[in-house]
Every structure is written in structure tokens, then in C-alpha cells.
Design a protein around this motif. Structure first.
Motif, PDB file in Angstrom:
ATOM      1  N   LEU A 139     -12.865   6.638 -26.217  1.00 49.54           N
ATOM      2  CA  LEU A 139     -13.751   7.674 -26.732  1.00 49.54           C
ATOM      3  C   LEU A 139     -14.668   7.099 -27.807  1.00 49.54           C
ATOM      4  O   LEU A 139     -14.228   6.277 -28.617  1.00 49.54           O
ATOM      5  CB  LEU A 139     -12.947   8.813 -27.365  1.00 49.54           C
ATOM      6  N   TYR A 197     -14.731  18.193 -20.693  1.00 45.57           N
ATOM      7  CA  TYR A 197     -15.907  17.458 -20.222  1.00 45.57           C
ATOM      8  C   TYR A 197     -16.619  18.194 -19.090  1.00 45.57           C
ATOM      9  O   TYR A 197     -17.516  17.639 -18.441  1.00 45.57           O
ATOM     10  CB  TYR A 197     -15.487  16.067 -19.735  1.00 45.57           C
ATOM     11  N   ALA A 236      -6.833  11.457 -24.894  1.00 47.33           N
ATOM     12  CA  ALA A 236      -6.949  10.026 -25.186  1.00 47.33           C
ATOM     13  C   ALA A 236      -6.111   9.704 -26.415  1.00 47.33           C
ATOM     14  O   ALA A 236      -5.907  10.556 -27.282  1.00 47.33           O
ATOM     15  CB  ALA A 236      -8.401   9.647 -25.429  1.00 47.33           C
ATOM     16  N   PHE A 251     -16.985   9.181 -23.039  1.00 42.53           N
ATOM     17  CA  PHE A 251     -15.690   8.601 -22.666  1.00 42.53           C
ATOM     18  C   PHE A 251     -15.841   7.740 -21.419  1.00 42.53           C
ATOM     19  O   PHE A 251     -16.754   7.915 -20.609  1.00 42.53           O
ATOM     20  CB  PHE A 251     -14.656   9.702 -22.427  1.00 42.53           C
ATOM     21  N   VAL A 298     -14.473  17.465 -28.249  1.00 43.13           N
ATOM     22  CA  VAL A 298     -13.085  17.492 -28.706  1.00 43.13           C
ATOM     23  C   VAL A 298     -12.642  18.936 -28.923  1.00 43.13           C
ATOM     24  O   VAL A 298     -13.359  19.737 -29.538  1.00 43.13           O
ATOM     25  CB  VAL A 298     -12.932  16.692 -30.019  1.00 43.13           C
ATOM     26  N   VAL A 308     -18.318  13.783 -27.667  1.00 47.32           N
ATOM     27  CA  VAL A 308     -17.848  12.423 -27.405  1.00 47.32           C
ATOM     28  C   VAL A 308     -18.313  11.942 -26.035  1.00 47.32           C
ATOM     29  O   VAL A 308     -18.547  12.732 -25.114  1.00 47.32           O
ATOM     30  CB  VAL A 308     -16.305  12.318 -27.448  1.00 47.32           C
TER      31      VAL A 308
END
Length: 359
Positions: A290, A316, A324, A340, A300, A338
Motif C-alpha cells: 500500500l 477498492y 494488508a 495497492f 482505508v 491508497v
């Protein structure tokens, strides 16, 4: 010689097959742990080895003897169960000595063997106490000493630590490993606790639905699960799974996994015949990277600090959130955007129908 061989072992209760054709070889002196969810058949298998259950069909061999028709007491086994079944009116000494008394062992020999077993389990100071005066961990040691004193070549254990608190379970796991090392006996241990299996076993047998899903060393089970079930059963937190399909690589490109808002390159060793197939992808939390990003597609939702690491849960746009493992000093917090990616060498592909591992 305490090798155990199970051949085509079946146990039916009416129309239900609790054990459905188990084949397994347990090596002499091995610490083997059978693990799986409730109802998977692990305890029934152990009970058939001990003689407490009679197989519907199949063969059980201990050493050079087929033992299907032998009574439990004739099989040369030592058994420890979740219910310790200590005699409350007897002292620790007499509880340990009970089996020897039944066999009419000489009194001096009883004294010697009981004291040796008590010292081996570090309960020598307790031999004049009664079970009600012992703590949970001490009572567990008494039960183990009662088994050791009969000098069995095989120890069968069915969730012996499940009634202890977390700290005592950790201590007793260490004790059992030391005990196995000292005795060099064959240990067959049943549990639903994957941490016990990972930390104590020489090999692990993973069961589901009365069948064996995988047999292997702890790290092999964790790193290269044979099925989606095994992959999801082992690991804290559980493995991330994404539904999608494998696309063949173009010129100069390798294969890739495609799912909702995810395109993940795969290892060059991915079999070419999986291209074009629906194949769920699994990846463990430690293989998810991440980084803070305003356009990375993830956000998050929750963090769980664990001291040496932090779990970060994030959405997501897919069917389920992912998790993670990150550095404990990571600044990420709920609401942060984030980006990833997954470590391509640790992406696991599974058959969408049967769940078998494809790569």
C-alpha cells in the motif's frame, strides 16, 4: 516401531460419511497434527486409531500389526483429551499411578516411574495435592504425566489445550514440543487451532468434509496451499480472495489477472493453459503493498495496530474489502486514499469449480 498407516479409512454414521476414504502414513517419531473446522472428520479419525470408534471399512496398521479388531488397551497407545478426567478424590501421585496400579506393577517400580514422569512435567512438588488444588496448566501436566508413565510409543491428543487461557496455551505448546523432543515418540494431535498446528507440527494434515485436503510441512501448507479451502483456513488474517479471470499476455507481456478495478501481473511461471479461465486469485496480507495516493482506487476503512505490525483494511470497489500488513509506524488511517499492488510471485490462482490450486 510406531509408524501408523491408514488405508482407505471410512467411517459412516447412517448415511453420513464422517471420514470418507483417508489414506495417510504417520512416520515413527513424527509430530503430526490434524487440523480443520468442526465436523471435518479429524476427531473421528483419531478415535478410530485409538480404538474408540470402529471403522466402517479400511485398515489401521500400527507398527507391524493391523489393529482394527484390537481393544484400545491392546494397542499400546497413550491418550490425552480435552476433558482431563482426573480422579478428584485421588492425589496427583495416585492419578499418575492409576494405570500402573491397574496393571499390578510392583510398588517400587510405580514409585520410580511416577516420580520420573512428574519431574519430566515439572510437577514434582504437586504429587501430594489433589486436582482441585492445581491450576489449569498444572492439571494438564498431570494428565500428560499420567500418559507418559505408561511409556506408550504413540501419543494421541484431542484438543488438549482448548480449555486453557491464551497464556497457558502458549506455555503448554512449548512444553509439548520439548516433551516430543525428549521422548522421540509418535504424536498424533487434533486441533482446530491453526496456530497450534503451525508452531508444533512436523507435518500438518488439513481435513474438510471427511477427506484430506493437503498434507505437508507447516510452511509448505502456508506458502503453497493445495486448495482454496486450505488457503483460506490458514493465516491470520485470512487470505484475500478476488474473483476474476486470467488473461494471456500480449507480445512482451506476461499473463495477468483481471477483476473489478484490478489488473495484476502474474509470475512468468503461471501455466499458459489457465489463460481465459475464471480463476479466483488469493494473496496474503503481507504480500499486499500500500502507498498513499489520491488516484490509487482504494480507501482505508479500518486499521488494527498489533504492535509489531498494523493491519490495514481498505475498499477498492470490488466485491469484498482487502487487508494488508504494513509497518507499525505507517501513517495510514481510516478515510485515507491508497494505491495497492500485489507481489506477483505470491499470487495464488485457484480453480473456480473445485478450488484446486492452478499455479
Amino acid at each position: 516401531m510406531a509408524e501408523i498407516v491408514l488405508r482407505d479409512l471410512v467411517k459412516r454414521f447412517g448415511p453420513i460419511a464422517a471420514v470418507a476414504g483417508v489414506n495417510l502414513r504417520i512416520e515413527d517419531g513424527e509430530f503430526l497434527i490434524m487440523v480443520g473446522p468442526s465436523g471435518c472428520g479429524k476427531t473421528t479419525t483419531l478415535n478410530m486409531i485409538s480404538g474408540l470408534e470402529t471403522p466402517t471399512s479400511g485398515e489401521i496398521r500400527i507398527g507391524d500389526r493391523v489393529v482394527n479388531d484390537l481393544e484400545p488397551g491392546e494397542r499400546g497407545l497413550g491418550m490425552v483429551f480435552q476433558d482431563l478426567a482426573l480422579f478428584p478424590h485421588m492425589t496427583v501421585f495416585e492419578n499418575i499411578a492409576f494405570g500402573l496400579r491397574v496393571k499390578k506393577t510392583d510398588g517400587a517400580e510405580v514409585e520410580r516411574r511416577v516420580k520420573a514422569a512428574a519431574e519430566a512435567m515439572h510437577i514434582g512438588a504437586l504429587i501430594d495435592k489433589r486436582p482441585s488444588e492445581c491450576s489449569g496448566g498444572e492439571a494438564q501436566r498431570v494428565a500428560l504425566a499420567r500418559t507418559i508413565v505408561n511409556d506408550p510409543s504413540v501419543f494421541l491428543m484431542d484438543e488438549p489445550l482448548s480449555s486453557l487461557d491464551a497464556k497457558l496455551r502458549l506455555d503448554m505448546r512449548t512444553e509439548l514440543k520439548h516433551l516430543h523432543h525428549r521422548l522421540r515418540a509418535t504424536f498424533v494431535y487434533v486441533t482446530h487451532d491453526q496456530a497450534e498446528a503451525m508452531t508444533m507440527a512436523d507435518r500438518i494434515v488439513v481435513m474438510q468434509g471427511g477427506r484430506i485436503e493437503q498434507v505437508g510441512a507447516p510452511l509448505e501448507i502456508y506458502r503453497r496451499p493445495a486448495t482454496r479451502f486450505v488457503a483460506g483456513f490458514f493465516g491470520i488474517p485470512t487470505m484475500n480472495f478476488l474473483e476474476g479471470e486470467v488473461a494471456a499476455g500480449g507480445e512482451g507481456d506476461g499473463p495477468a489477472f483481471r477483476s473489478t478495478r484490478v489488473e495484476q501481473p502474474l509470475s512468468a511461471s503461471t501455466p499458459t493453459d489457465v489463460a481465459g479461465r475464471a480463476a479466483p486469485l488469493g494473496v496474503r496480507a503481507e504480500h499486499v503493498r500500500l502507498v498513499p495516493s489520491d488516484d490509487g482506487g482504494g480507501r482505508v476503512t479500518l486499521t488494527e495496530p498489533l504492535g509489531d505490525e498494523t493491519l490495514v483494511f481498505f475498499e477498492y470497489g470490488g466485491a469484498a474489502p482487502l487487508v494488508a500488513k504494513v509497518d507499525p509506524d505507517s501513517p495510514l488511517g481510516p478515510g485515507d486514499p491508497v494505491a495497492f499492488e500485489f507481489d506477483r510471485e505470491w499470487c495464488h490462482l485457484f480453480d473456480a469449480e473445485g478450488g484446486a490450486r492452478l499455479n
